[in-house]
Motif scaffolding. Structure first.
Motif, PDB file in Angstrom:
ATOM      1  N   GLY A  46      21.932  50.777  -7.281  1.00  0.00           N
ATOM      2  CA  GLY A  46      21.900  51.566  -8.492  1.00  0.00           C
ATOM      3  C   GLY A  46      22.973  51.175  -9.496  1.00  0.00           C
ATOM      4  O   GLY A  46      23.888  50.401  -9.210  1.00  0.00           O
ATOM      5  N   ALA A  47      22.876  51.751 -10.684  1.00  0.00           N
ATOM      6  CA  ALA A  47      23.755  51.372 -11.780  1.00  0.00           C
ATOM      7  C   ALA A  47      25.222  51.678 -11.488  1.00  0.00           C
ATOM      8  O   ALA A  47      26.110  50.859 -11.756  1.00  0.00           O
ATOM      9  N   ALA A  48      25.516  52.875 -10.949  1.00  0.00           N
ATOM     10  CA  ALA A  48      26.904  53.229 -10.671  1.00  0.00           C
ATOM     11  C   ALA A  48      27.506  52.283  -9.635  1.00  0.00           C
ATOM     12  O   ALA A  48      28.650  51.825  -9.776  1.00  0.00           O
ATOM     13  N   GLN A  49      26.744  51.959  -8.605  1.00  0.00           N
ATOM     14  CA  GLN A  49      27.268  51.080  -7.561  1.00  0.00           C
ATOM     15  C   GLN A  49      27.462  49.646  -8.050  1.00  0.00           C
ATOM     16  O   GLN A  49      28.268  48.905  -7.487  1.00  0.00           O
ATOM     17  N   ARG A  50      26.749  49.245  -9.079  1.00  0.00           N
ATOM     18  CA  ARG A  50      26.976  47.908  -9.633  1.00  0.00           C
ATOM     19  C   ARG A  50      28.385  47.819 -10.236  1.00  0.00           C
ATOM     20  O   ARG A  50      29.035  46.781 -10.138  1.00  0.00           O
ATOM     21  N   TRP A  51      28.817  48.914 -10.850  1.00  0.00           N
ATOM     22  CA  TRP A  51      30.193  48.946 -11.358  1.00  0.00           C
ATOM     23  C   TRP A  51      31.174  48.744 -10.207  1.00  0.00           C
ATOM     24  O   TRP A  51      32.105  47.936 -10.296  1.00  0.00           O
ATOM     25  N   TRP A  52      30.973  49.498  -9.131  1.00  0.00           N
ATOM     26  CA  TRP A  52      31.880  49.384  -7.972  1.00  0.00           C
ATOM     27  C   TRP A  52      31.800  47.985  -7.374  1.00  0.00           C
ATOM     28  O   TRP A  52      32.830  47.377  -7.042  1.00  0.00           O
ATOM     29  N   LEU A  53      30.600  47.456  -7.234  1.00  0.00           N
ATOM     30  CA  LEU A  53      30.421  46.144  -6.622  1.00  0.00           C
ATOM     31  C   LEU A  53      31.190  45.078  -7.374  1.00  0.00           C
ATOM     32  O   LEU A  53      31.815  44.196  -6.757  1.00  0.00           O
ATOM     33  N   HIS A  54      31.161  45.108  -8.693  1.00  0.00           N
ATOM     34  CA  HIS A  54      31.890  44.114  -9.485  1.00  0.00           C
ATOM     35  C   HIS A  54      33.371  44.100  -9.090  1.00  0.00           C
ATOM     36  O   HIS A  54      33.945  43.034  -8.823  1.00  0.00           O
ATOM     37  N   HIS A  55      33.978  45.266  -9.028  1.00  0.00           N
ATOM     38  CA  HIS A  55      35.411  45.340  -8.727  1.00  0.00           C
ATOM     39  C   HIS A  55      35.695  45.042  -7.257  1.00  0.00           C
ATOM     40  O   HIS A  55      36.729  44.431  -6.927  1.00  0.00           O
ATOM     41  N   SER A  56      34.795  45.437  -6.379  1.00  0.00           N
ATOM     42  CA  SER A  56      34.992  45.161  -4.959  1.00  0.00           C
ATOM     43  C   SER A  56      34.902  43.668  -4.673  1.00  0.00           C
ATOM     44  O   SER A  56      35.695  43.122  -3.887  1.00  0.00           O
ATOM     45  N   LEU A  57      33.945  42.994  -5.289  1.00  0.00           N
ATOM     46  CA  LEU A  57      33.829  41.536  -5.103  1.00  0.00           C
ATOM     47  C   LEU A  57      35.026  40.812  -5.701  1.00  0.00           C
ATOM     48  O   LEU A  57      35.490  39.804  -5.155  1.00  0.00           O
ATOM     49  N   THR A  58      35.531  41.311  -6.815  1.00  0.00           N
ATOM     50  CA  THR A  58      36.731  40.719  -7.399  1.00  0.00           C
ATOM     51  C   THR A  58      37.897  40.813  -6.424  1.00  0.00           C
ATOM     52  O   THR A  58      38.636  39.837  -6.211  1.00  0.00           O
ATOM     53  N   ALA A  59      38.065  41.975  -5.816  1.00  0.00           N
ATOM     54  CA  ALA A  59      39.152  42.181  -4.866  1.00  0.00           C
ATOM     55  C   ALA A  59      38.969  41.308  -3.624  1.00  0.00           C
ATOM     56  O   ALA A  59      39.934  40.702  -3.123  1.00  0.00           O
ATOM     57  N   LEU A  60      37.751  41.220  -3.110  1.00  0.00           N
ATOM     58  CA  LEU A  60      37.503  40.410  -1.931  1.00  0.00           C
ATOM     59  C   LEU A  60      37.733  38.936  -2.227  1.00  0.00           C
ATOM     60  O   LEU A  60      38.317  38.207  -1.401  1.00  0.00           O
ATOM     61  N   GLY A  61      37.296  38.480  -3.393  1.00  0.00           N
ATOM     62  CA  GLY A  61      37.530  37.094  -3.764  1.00  0.00           C
ATOM     63  C   GLY A  61      39.007  36.754  -3.791  1.00  0.00           C
ATOM     64  O   GLY A  61      39.426  35.678  -3.331  1.00  0.00           O
ATOM     65  N   ALA A  62      39.828  37.672  -4.315  1.00  0.00           N
ATOM     66  CA  ALA A  62      41.272  37.440  -4.354  1.00  0.00           C
ATOM     67  C   ALA A  62      41.868  37.404  -2.951  1.00  0.00           C
ATOM     68  O   ALA A  62      42.752  36.597  -2.649  1.00  0.00           O
ATOM     69  N   SER A  63      41.371  38.273  -2.069  1.00  0.00           N
ATOM     70  CA  SER A  63      41.866  38.312  -0.695  1.00  0.00           C
ATOM     71  C   SER A  63      41.520  37.021   0.049  1.00  0.00           C
ATOM     72  O   SER A  63      42.344  36.471   0.794  1.00  0.00           O
ATOM     73  N   LEU A  64      40.312  36.520  -0.145  1.00  0.00           N
ATOM     74  CA  LEU A  64      39.918  35.263   0.490  1.00  0.00           C
ATOM     75  C   LEU A  64      40.714  34.090  -0.081  1.00  0.00           C
ATOM     76  O   LEU A  64      41.089  33.159   0.659  1.00  0.00           O
ATOM     77  N   LYS A  65      40.973  34.111  -1.373  1.00  0.00           N
ATOM     78  CA  LYS A  65      41.735  33.027  -1.990  1.00  0.00           C
ATOM     79  C   LYS A  65      43.126  32.931  -1.382  1.00  0.00           C
ATOM     80  O   LYS A  65      43.642  31.828  -1.143  1.00  0.00           O
ATOM     81  N   LYS A  66      43.763  34.069  -1.103  1.00  0.00           N
ATOM     82  CA  LYS A  66      45.083  34.074  -0.473  1.00  0.00           C
ATOM     83  C   LYS A  66      45.042  33.434   0.910  1.00  0.00           C
ATOM     84  O   LYS A  66      46.064  32.959   1.410  1.00  0.00           O
ATOM     85  N   ARG A  67      43.870  33.401   1.515  1.00  0.00           N
ATOM     86  CA  ARG A  67      43.717  32.851   2.863  1.00  0.00           C
ATOM     87  C   ARG A  67      43.110  31.455   2.846  1.00  0.00           C
ATOM     88  O   ARG A  67      42.622  30.965   3.857  1.00  0.00           O
ATOM     89  N   GLY A  68      43.133  30.818   1.686  1.00  0.00           N
ATOM     90  CA  GLY A  68      42.673  29.440   1.571  1.00  0.00           C
ATOM     91  C   GLY A  68      41.172  29.293   1.462  1.00  0.00           C
ATOM     92  O   GLY A  68      40.638  28.196   1.669  1.00  0.00           O
ATOM     93  N   SER A  69      40.479  30.372   1.125  1.00  0.00           N
ATOM     94  CA  SER A  69      39.033  30.329   1.066  1.00  0.00           C
ATOM     95  C   SER A  69      38.564  30.778  -0.315  1.00  0.00           C
ATOM     96  O   SER A  69      39.356  30.951  -1.245  1.00  0.00           O
TER      97      SER A  69
END
Length: 457
Positions: A46-69
């Motif tokens: 749904g529309a509200a969860q798309r907002w959350w997903l954008h920020h959650s994926l941003t956070a996960l991407g940063a966490s993986l980057k710190k681990r060399g991924s």
């Protein structure tokens, strides 16, 4: 050895992630998230969860980057994109966390047979099909199901996040998250979502802050003006924190607040237990009697439904809840029950219309919980009270001291006393700009009971 794919769905974290650790044990890992709006059909995110997903994926991407991924993003049918990435990289193994929504199972079944899919538990306290009675049969009623779940508790200890995630020799193509347009722009209806902090760090910060007050949970959880709920439901839905990590964070506390919250974790899991047994539970009445129930349809029902979605019913608690939902992407649990009951029983509108509205507007919209809760309130579910139990918004307002909650979300009534706000449920408040009730409480009750008796036969 070729890299393994890590197929991420509703497990957007690195702490307590068995699928991630299993993939690392095999060598290089390619973490992948696919925005699949095709396979779920009408149940796409749904529309509200798309907002959350954008920020959650941003956070996960940063966490993986710190681990060399890094996080690879693709859009399309999940099975098609996974097969495409496997061809691009030569990968022949996919690790993923078990998911039980029907569209995820369809995706898994349609993967090429030459790619090994390895599924791991991790998003629930126990696998749904592991909670059975002495004859090996599944439960559909919460209380005996929860008692048996407790026999399996505590869950195994959560696993630590890896220090590093081995990278492949080369990376496949990735979409740019900004190109997915998950965030609203014109108008920016998510302006009131700012109090939320999506992502794993936000989940743990919210958990730590709330666990200090868990002792008051049972006594205060039903009072929306002084919320004592954890507000962890969106984090749990997106898998930014695992239920077993939260269970162990509570520790061995045996006070009423801790026991009550554990039960709520169980209630959440009972929803996916029902969907796992009845994949169409979000679309089909759990009790066949309601297949012949005379829900209201037509222009008048559509008008009333629109008023309900906008918080313009003339019932203060209902309107406060619906406005809180639109403004913040969330609604207090007690008020969810009141608003849902009002739609189904006061307005005689099919529970599935409300369920779909919540799916689009709730940040924590979860197929199992959403379907189970709506069917519970409507009386249509396999484990629900009888339909003739009709909730009174006036009594709910008085019993759970909701006047300040109403003032916070319905400014037209902010000048009224507590007693005046309570008395406005089903009666004209006289407040400028605030609508008259769509229907009186006694008239609504009589209409609902008549429809119930007609359906019974």
């Amino acid at each position: 050895m070729t890299a393994s794919l890590l197929w991420l769905r509703q497990d957007l974290r690195v702490h307590d992630h068995p699928a991630l650790l299993a993939a690392i044990a095999g060598g290089a890992v390619i973490p992948v998230f696919i925005l699949d709006d095709e396979t779920p059909g009408t149940w796409k995110i749904g529309a509200a969860q798309r907002w959350w997903l954008h920020h959650s994926l941003t956070a996960l991407g940063a966490s993986l980057k710190k681990r060399g991924s890094k996080l690879i993003l693709r859009r399309g049918a999940a099975h098609t994109e996974l097969a495409r990435i496997a061809r691009e990289t030569g990968s022949r193994r996919i690790h993923a966390t078990h998911a039980y929504e029907p569209w995820w199972k369809h995706s898994e079944e349609r993967l090429p047979t030459d790619i090994a899919l390895v599924l791991h538990d991790g998003n629930y306290l126990a696998a749904p099909d592991s909670i059975v009675n002495g004859q090996g049969a599944r439960y559909r009623v919460f209380t005996p199901w929860y008692r048996r779940l407790l026999d399996h508790m505590p869950p195994t200890l959560p696993q630590a996040a890896p220090d590093a995630v081995p990278a492949p020799a080369s990376w496949p193509r990735s979409d740019d998250l900004a190109d997915w347009d998950l965030l609203p722009t014109r108008p920016n209806w998510a302006a009131g979502f700012g109090a939320w902090c999506p992502g794993e760090k936000g989940a743990w910060r919210a958990a730590r802050d709330w666990l200090d007050a868990i002792g008051d949970y049972k006594a205060r959880r039903d009072y929306p003006a002084q919320p004592a709920t954890s507000r962890l439901s969106p984090h749990l839905h997106f898998g930014e924190i695992s239920p077993r990590a939260l269970w162990h964070a509570i520790g061995e506390r045996d006070d009423a607040g801790a026991e009550s919250y554990r039960s709520e974790l169980g209630w959440r899991e009972h929803g996916i237990n029902l969907v796992d047994q009845m994949p169409d539970y979000a679309d089909r009445n759990g009790r066949e009697l309601f297949d012949r129930f005379a829900w209201r349809t037509g222009a008048d029902a559509d008008r009333d439904f629109a008023a309900w979605t906008r918080g313009r019913t003339g019932y203060p608690v209902v309107d406060a809840g619906m406005r809180e939902l639109w403004q913040t992407g969330w609604m207090h649990n007690r008020v969810r029950m009141v608003t849902a009951s009002f739609l189904v029983k006061h307005l005689l509108i099919d529970w599935r219309r409300g369920e779909r509205w919540f799916w689009d507007t709730l940040l924590d919209a979860d197929l199992g919980s959403n379907a189970m809760n709506w069917q519970y309130v409507a009386g249509t579910g396999v484990d629900a009270p009888v339909f003739s139990r009709i909730m009174s918004p006036l009594l709910q307002c008085e019993r759970f001291a909701m006047a300040d909650y109403v003032r916070a979300h319905v400014p037209e009534l902010a000048h009224l006393s507590d007693a005046e706000i309570a008395a406005s449920h089903g009666r004209d408040s006289g407040a400028p700009g605030y609508p008259e009730p769509l229907i009186g409480h006694e008239a609504a009750r009589a209409r609902a009971l008549a429809a119930w008796e007609a359906a019974r036969g």
